[in-house]
Design an enzyme around this catalytic site. Sequence first.
Site, PDB file in Angstrom:
ATOM      1  N   SER A  82      43.503  38.242  24.737  1.00  0.00           N
ATOM      2  CA  SER A  82      43.735  37.864  26.277  1.00  0.00           C
ATOM      3  C   SER A  82      45.128  38.161  26.631  1.00  0.00           C
ATOM      4  CB  SER A  82      43.369  36.207  26.176  1.00  0.00           C
ATOM      5  OG  SER A  82      44.247  35.686  27.118  1.00  0.00           O
ATOM      6  N   LYS A  83      45.227  38.512  27.839  1.00  0.00           N
ATOM      7  CA  LYS A  83      46.478  38.886  28.503  1.00  0.00           C
ATOM      8  C   LYS A  83      47.212  37.746  28.540  1.00  0.00           C
ATOM      9  CE  LYS A  83      45.938  42.999  31.121  1.00  0.00           C
ATOM     10  NZ  LYS A  83      45.870  43.654  32.162  1.00  0.00           N
ATOM     11  N   ARG A  84      46.779  36.502  28.919  1.00  0.00           N
ATOM     12  CA  ARG A  84      47.460  35.223  29.207  1.00  0.00           C
ATOM     13  C   ARG A  84      47.714  34.576  27.807  1.00  0.00           C
ATOM     14  NH1 ARG A  84      45.279  31.071  31.193  1.00  0.00           N
ATOM     15  NH2 ARG A  84      43.108  31.834  30.982  1.00  0.00           N
ATOM     16  N   LYS A  85      46.870  34.721  26.830  1.00  0.00           N
ATOM     17  CA  LYS A  85      47.067  33.689  25.605  1.00  0.00           C
ATOM     18  C   LYS A  85      47.497  34.554  24.313  1.00  0.00           C
ATOM     19  CE  LYS A  85      43.375  30.520  26.759  1.00  0.00           C
ATOM     20  NZ  LYS A  85      41.927  31.126  26.556  1.00  0.00           N
TER      21      LYS A  85
END
Length: 483
Positions: A241-244
Amino acid sequence: MNGPRVRFAPSPTGYFHVGSARSALFNWFIARQSPDGVFILRIEDTDTDRNREEWVDGIVSAMAWLGLDLDAGPFRQSANHVAHTDATQRLLDGGYLYFCDCTGDDVAARKGDNKTPGYDGFCRDRGLARGERTALRFATPRTGATVVPDLIRGDVEFQNIVIDDFVVAKSSGAVLYALANVTDDRNDAITHVIRGEEHLPNAPKQMLLWSALNAVTGVDVPLPAYAHLPLLVNEQRKKLSKRKDPVATESYRDEGYLPEAFVNYLALLGWSPRGDEEIVPRQTLINEFRLEDVSHSPAFFDVKKMRSFNGEYIRRLSLDEFLAAVAPWVRPWATNWQPTDRTVPWTKEQFDEALFTRVAPLVQERVAVLSEVPSMVAFFFLDTAPYDDADFAKTIANDPLNQALLAAAIERFASEEWNATSLHASVVELGEAMGLNLRKAQAPIRCAVTGSLVGPPLFESLEFLGRERTLTRLREALERCSA
Ligand code: GLU
């Protein structure tokens, strides 16, 4: 000249994702396997709402850092807009496209509870002319199948009926990804399209466009070979995930990964060299890499493994190589590139290059990433020890026995022969006299001199720090207790 011609075609919409770096690397391997292979960088920058110039810089500089040199480019897809518009017009003239004025809401309303994804073909036979709100769609064949011959997955068959009539150009005239990408691949005479698995569903659409362009231009450009690389997953086996997840290649550079280690690790994401050894030189990776050997199952992007890989690479450097590699973290004022958001604990005046050169082998043995080096050696360059308050309280302030040991060490060190071996022997003796084993006796000395309980080997450190500075630190620690 008939070597492979490959391209890496990122859209600059964010940090340089490790998955993209792997795509770039596998393309580069294919180009470098042949003397006349060509590796092109094409920045797909047509989505002006999402592109930013800084992301382009991130991609270009990270590729240079990884040593993925280009034979052509970087090109900008936006510079090819005339070719894209021309391709659109020819397809329209050839009867492959039709105008459509449906909004997303119109399509959803017509579908009702029917959840079939994609466009329902409503405008296909309406014979609309170009208007202010008309997009152009590709009229996908309704019968038959399109087979993507994928070098990694084998033949992947898509029934044409499930490929919706996708938009080729927006009402503004902007030509979208599928056609812009195919037009450029044709013009660049690309022989292999190597990219992430998320693009597999685009492949049949792009093959249909390719064949249609062959028909309308009368130029039979051979289709490229396709290879869709496996998904990268995290520890939970979920798509990164790009965010996590830590997916930004730039941040690995900032943390102090070596480009050779990073390249070697990326190469293992879905592929592996022959034999049991995973750490192999770049040239071996190039020689042995085969798209046909890439796995199609998801590849685990294992940051812990990559860290230990990097530590291994750091230990294999010569001293000179290590000094050069670590320079941006220890004397950034003298290097062309500096890691982002990392402050060096000492000033240029405090840094002693000759001392660092002596100390470097001690830390080279111990770090996994280069950014760990400054905190490990800060005590050599700062005027006073950078105290970790918790370590100091536990080991010195609240421990009268250890304070007595420091006092004894001050006396003993004043006349001790100043080298690691005799310092070691004297701390053993000091400890024995007080009923402390070496590990326990070392702790207060380490804390007083270096500021904390972790760091490079103590006795070598004392030797390099010198008698005067060591004695001053021991006295300061005791003074700190009574203050
Ligand atoms: N611009 C696309 C991307 O970044 C390129 C896909 C391709 O390689 O065809 O995902």
